[in-house]
Design a protein around this motif. Structure first.
Motif, PDB file in Angstrom:
ATOM      1  N   ASP A 139     -10.038   7.649  14.060  1.00 47.29           N
ATOM      2  CA  ASP A 139     -11.249   8.295  13.540  1.00 47.29           C
ATOM      3  C   ASP A 139     -10.855   9.427  12.586  1.00 47.29           C
ATOM      4  O   ASP A 139     -11.701  10.179  12.140  1.00 47.29           O
ATOM      5  N   GLY A 199      -9.624  12.869  15.359  1.00 49.54           N
ATOM      6  CA  GLY A 199      -9.366  13.056  16.771  1.00 49.54           C
ATOM      7  C   GLY A 199      -8.231  12.216  17.322  1.00 49.54           C
ATOM      8  O   GLY A 199      -7.361  12.715  18.017  1.00 49.54           O
ATOM      9  N   HIS A 200      -8.213  10.914  17.015  1.00 49.88           N
ATOM     10  CA  HIS A 200      -7.228  10.028  17.631  1.00 49.88           C
ATOM     11  C   HIS A 200      -6.698   9.000  16.639  1.00 49.88           C
ATOM     12  O   HIS A 200      -7.318   8.725  15.610  1.00 49.88           O
ATOM     13  N   SER A 255      -3.044  12.289  18.620  1.00 47.28           N
ATOM     14  CA  SER A 255      -4.255  13.112  18.578  1.00 47.28           C
ATOM     15  C   SER A 255      -4.036  14.279  17.625  1.00 47.28           C
ATOM     16  O   SER A 255      -2.906  14.742  17.447  1.00 47.28           O
ATOM     17  N   LEU A 263      -5.813  14.755  25.026  1.00 48.04           N
ATOM     18  CA  LEU A 263      -6.977  13.860  24.916  1.00 48.04           C
ATOM     19  C   LEU A 263      -7.549  13.699  26.313  1.00 48.04           C
ATOM     20  O   LEU A 263      -6.804  13.692  27.293  1.00 48.04           O
ATOM     21  N   SER A 264      -8.848  13.521  26.408  1.00 46.91           N
ATOM     22  CA  SER A 264      -9.488  13.342  27.712  1.00 46.91           C
ATOM     23  C   SER A 264      -9.105  11.986  28.303  1.00 46.91           C
ATOM     24  O   SER A 264      -8.764  11.038  27.580  1.00 46.91           O
ATOM     25  N   GLU A 299     -11.123   9.914  29.589  1.00 45.74           N
ATOM     26  CA  GLU A 299     -12.115   8.941  29.120  1.00 45.74           C
ATOM     27  C   GLU A 299     -11.708   8.365  27.766  1.00 45.74           C
ATOM     28  O   GLU A 299     -11.797   7.160  27.532  1.00 45.74           O
ATOM     29  N   LYS A 300     -11.254   9.227  26.860  1.00 48.30           N
ATOM     30  CA  LYS A 300     -10.831   8.779  25.540  1.00 48.30           C
ATOM     31  C   LYS A 300      -9.576   7.907  25.661  1.00 48.30           C
ATOM     32  O   LYS A 300      -9.459   6.879  24.998  1.00 48.30           O
ATOM     33  N   GLU A 351     -10.450   4.428  26.675  1.00 46.50           N
ATOM     34  CA  GLU A 351     -11.008   3.713  25.526  1.00 46.50           C
ATOM     35  C   GLU A 351      -9.886   3.229  24.597  1.00 46.50           C
ATOM     36  O   GLU A 351      -9.910   2.093  24.106  1.00 46.50           O
ATOM     37  N   LEU A 352      -8.887   4.076  24.378  1.00 48.02           N
ATOM     38  CA  LEU A 352      -7.799   3.735  23.466  1.00 48.02           C
ATOM     39  C   LEU A 352      -6.840   2.709  24.069  1.00 48.02           C
ATOM     40  O   LEU A 352      -6.304   1.860  23.342  1.00 48.02           O
TER      41      LEU A 352
END
Length: 193
Positions: free
Chosen positions: A123, A126-127, A149, A154-155, A157-158, A161-162
Motif C-alpha cells: 500500500d 504501511g506494508h 513496514s 505491524l499489528s 491482524e495486519k 492478512e499479509l
C-alpha cells in the motif's frame, strides 16, 4: 553424472545447514502488485518477518530505496549483527520487463546473477509483501520472503492478512522468523553505516 549428483547434494546440504528455505519443485509464479509505482515505493522500510536466508544474520534490518536513474532503484540494506557491528550492502534493482514493474531484479555484486524481488502486495505507506525464488538444478527451489513496514511494527491482524498473500499463492511461510526491531536493541544502530 555422478559428479553432478554429488555437487547437487553438497550444495543442498550447505544451503540447508545455513537455514536457507529449500522446497521441492520449481519456483511458484505468484501474481504481483498491479500498477506498481516504484516512485511511491522509495524510502525506508523495516523488515518485520522473513524466511531464513543465508545472507541475513542480523536484527534491526532495514531496506532503503532511492531513485538512481530512470528505471533504476538504488538499494541499501542494513542489519545489526550479534557483535553489535552494522552490516550494510548496496545494490540496485530494475524491472526486467517494463510491462511488469513489480517484478524487479536486484543486483548486489557486479559479476553475480540478479535475484528476484517481486512485490506481491504493497500500500506504499504501511506494508509490503516481497517474494523471491531461485530454481536449483530444476529439482528444488530456494524461497525468499519478506514482510516490510514503514514503521518498526505491524499489528497481528495486519500480519495475518499479509500471510494470506503468500499462502494463497502456494508459498509456504511456516518457518518465517520475526526480525527484532525493538527500540532497546535498534536505538544504538548508527545511522551512517
Amino acid at each position: 553424472m555422478q559428479t553432478l549428483q554429488v555437487l547437487s547434494l553438497t550444495l543442498l546440504s550447505i544451503l540447508a545447514a545455513n537455514a536457507q528455505t529449500l522446497r521441492p519443485g520449481k519456483c511458484p509464479q505468484p501474481p504481483v502488485q498491479a500498477n506498481f509505482d516504484a516512485a511511491r515505493y522509495l524510502g525506508k522500510w523495516y523488515e518485520i518477518k522473513k524466511l531464513p536466508a543465508v545472507f541475513q544474520k542480523g536484527e534491526c534490518t532495514t531496506a532503503t530505496y532511492s531513485l538512481e536513474s530512470p528505471g533504476v532503484v538504488g538499494v541499501l540494506n542494513r542489519e545489526l549483527l550479534a557483535d553489535n557491528t552494522v552490516s550494510a550492502i548496496t545494490g540496485y534493482a530494475k524491472a526486467k520487463d517494463p510491462s511488469e514493474p513489480a517484478k524487479l531484479e536486484v543486483t548486489f555484486f557486479e559479476d553475480s546473477p540478479p535475484g528476484n524481488y517481486w512485490v506481491l502486495s504493497t500500500d506504499y505507506e504501511g506494508h509490503s509483501v516481497v517474494y523471491g525464488c531461485t530454481d536449483i538444478l530444476g529439482t528444488f527451489h530456494a524461497d525468499f520472503a519478506w514482510i516490510l513496514s514503514r514503521e518498526s511494527t505491524l499489528s497481528e491482524e495486519k500480519l495475518e492478512e499479509l500471510y494470506h498473500v503468500f499462502t494463497s499463492n502456494g508459498i509456504d511461510i511456516d518457518v518465517m522468523t520475526v526480525t527484532n526491531q525493538s527500540p532497546e536493541l535498534c536505538a544504538d544502530m548508527p545511522l551512517w553505516a
